[in-house]
Design an enzyme around this catalytic site. Structure first.
Site, short mmCIF file in Angstrom:
data_model
loop_
_atom_site.label_atom_id
_atom_site.label_comp_id
_atom_site.label_asym_id
_atom_site.label_seq_id
_atom_site.Cartn_x
_atom_site.Cartn_y
_atom_site.Cartn_z
N SER A 292 0.82 -1.21 0.00
CA SER A 292 0.00 0.00 0.00
C SER A 292 0.85 1.26 0.00
O SER A 292 1.50 1.58 -0.98
CB SER A 292 -0.97 -0.05 1.19
OG SER A 292 -1.95 0.95 1.10
N ASP A 303 9.86 5.58 -10.36
CA ASP A 303 9.43 6.18 -11.63
C ASP A 303 10.09 7.53 -11.88
O ASP A 303 10.34 7.91 -13.03
CB ASP A 303 7.91 6.34 -11.65
CG ASP A 303 7.20 5.03 -12.00
OD1 ASP A 303 7.89 4.01 -12.14
OD2 ASP A 303 5.96 5.04 -12.12
N LYS A 317 -0.76 -4.20 -3.22
CA LYS A 317 -2.06 -3.62 -2.85
C LYS A 317 -2.15 -2.23 -3.47
O LYS A 317 -1.58 -1.27 -2.95
CB LYS A 317 -2.23 -3.54 -1.33
CG LYS A 317 -3.55 -2.93 -0.91
CD LYS A 317 -3.65 -2.80 0.61
CE LYS A 317 -4.93 -2.11 1.02
NZ LYS A 317 -4.96 -0.68 0.61
#
Length: 449
Positions: A292, A303, A317
């Site tokens: 999460s 990224d 998740k």
């Protein structure tokens, strides 16, 4: 609660008298009202004909729990007790063992132990099953009952029987309860490298991370060689705190986006100017227990080419739960959106793939213990772009860098192989950090959108 429910049912029934704007809507409403009538018929039959008298509130709560359980593993109704437990997890402390658990087919399964707690020091692992407490079988009971038995006064003992996949015999452990202080952030310095360990994303985690960076600088009297952000076995927590932690290491750019049911229901979160780490090399450690909010941070820094992600594929998740208050003491925790990393990746089911896969060789059971992830949960949300990670995790041949045994590492004084490998990597990155991170980014697969 009973009267409120019955009034709501009557109100819903009254709506059937209002002409529908379209035939399709009328048909849908008629179907729903028929189902509600059927529910009320069952409710009344159970009240009048069940072999024992049952409490109306118990029946209604069971119906609500069943409805939410049919959606996904993370939506639930929080009664007064559950609501207080949630506040404890995000704000307070409690007497217990330091375990995050779930229930699977009637069995209590460990999501992750919290670091530096009785459960963690006893060697309990993610994916373990707890079958007995003080010699009593707990299979088939409720998760609340199991949690209540494991919590208790500090200094008292409890015996756990653990079944670990890959082990032939159960493991019996006697643990002493402690006050579990929910301090979300810990830091230390090793070999000139700042290590920041985030246990959970609770209130003020972002501020604590910024303070940890300042404390590391103060303890050294200068900037460290780099930072290791340890998110292993971190089950997640508050979205805002995940954004704040990511922002501490980013100068600019998107951190995460969340998208609801409607195509237009998109909310994006961006970094504010100012990198607290001043561009120094960063390694993020993750494993199968990183979930999460942990995945939001790892995905954002990966990224944005700000950090190397190292360790094992994370939990997977990729959904957002919203707390919808129903009263002063009750609430609905409902999955309302999916979240996406800056490149548009959804980590739901697939998780975050590390840039450098490093097994935890210092754990003697790491090869035999199955990994427990979101995709193993019943009724989990399906990723829109289905990915098969089986081939990625299949070892065709042993990596020559990762052949040492736990015993051999212990003789060398290495208790945590992943952390040791990260420390050595930071030293190599320090000389040419931008080139090393850019090279790592170049070999990543393009993100699927």
């Amino acid at each position: 609660m009973k009267s409120a429910f019955l009034q709501g049912a009557v109100a819903l029934g009254a709506l059937a008298l209002i002409p529908a704007t379209t035939a399709a809507l009328a048909d849908a409403d008629a179907s729903s009202y028929k189902a509600l009538d059927e529910f009320m018929d069952v409710f009344q039959k159970v009240r009048t004909d069940y072999v024992e008298k049952v409490d109306d509130e118990k029946l209604i709560k069971g119906a609500i729990d069943g409805m939410l359980a049919s959606l996904d593993p993370h939506s639930s109704f929080l009664d007064a007790r559950d609501f207080q437990n949630l506040r404890t997890q995000t704000e307070g402390s409690y007497g217990g063992l330091g375990l995050s658990v779930t229930q699977e087919d009637g069995a209590v399964k460990v999501i992750a132990p919290t670091q530096d707690t009785p459960a963690w020091r006893a060697g309990i692992k993610a994916g373990d099953y707890i079958t007995h407490l003080d010699g009593q079988l707990i299979y088939g009971g409720t998760l609340d009952e199991a949690v209540d038995k494991m919590r208790g006064a500090p200094g008292t003992q409890i015996k756990l029987t653990i079944v670990r996949p890959g082990r032939d015999k159960p493991i019996d452990l006697t643990l002493t309860r402690e006050i579990i202080q929910l301090k979300p952030v810990k830091w230390e310095v090793k070999n000139g490298v700042g290590i920041i360990n985030i246990v959970s994303f609770s209130a003020n985690t972002g501020a604590d991370v910024r303070q940890a960076i300042r404390s590391i600088d103060t303890s050294l009297g200068h900037k460290p060689t780099g930072y290791i952000l340890d998110l292993r076995s971190n089950p997640g927590g508050l979205l805002d705190e995940a954004v704040a932690v990511s922002d501490s290491f980013l100068e600019r750019g998107e951190i995460v986006s969340q998208r609801g049911r409607a195509k237009s229901d998109i909310e994006r979160y961006y970094a504010k100017p100012g990198d607290d780490a001043k561009g120094l090399p960063v390694i993020v450690l993750v494993d199968a227990g990183s979930a999460s909010a942990s995945e939001i941070v790892a995905g954002a820094l990966q990224d944005q080419h700000r950090a190397l992600v190292m360790g094992e594929r994370s939990f997977g998740k990729g959904s957002v739960q919203t707390m919808l208050p129903l009263s002063n003491t009750t609430a609905l925790k409902l999955t309302t959106a999916r979240y996406y990393t800056p490149s548009g990746r959804s980590v739901q089911e697939g998780g975050i793939e590390p840039d450098i896969k490093v097994p935890q060789l210092s754990d003697p059971d790491y090869k035999n213990r199955p990994k427990f992830r979101e995709s193993d949960l019943r009724r989990h949300l399906i990723n829109e772009i289905k990915t098969d990670n089986a081939a990625l995790e299949e070892d065709i041949k042993d990596d020559p860098r990762f052949t040492a045994t736990a015993e051999e590492l212990k003789k060398k004084g290495i208790e945590d192989f992943q952390l040791d490998y990260a420390l050595k990597t930071i030293s190599r990155l320090a000389s040419t950090p931008h080139a090393a991170i850019a090279q790592s980014a170049a070999v990543r697969k393009p993100a699927s959108r």
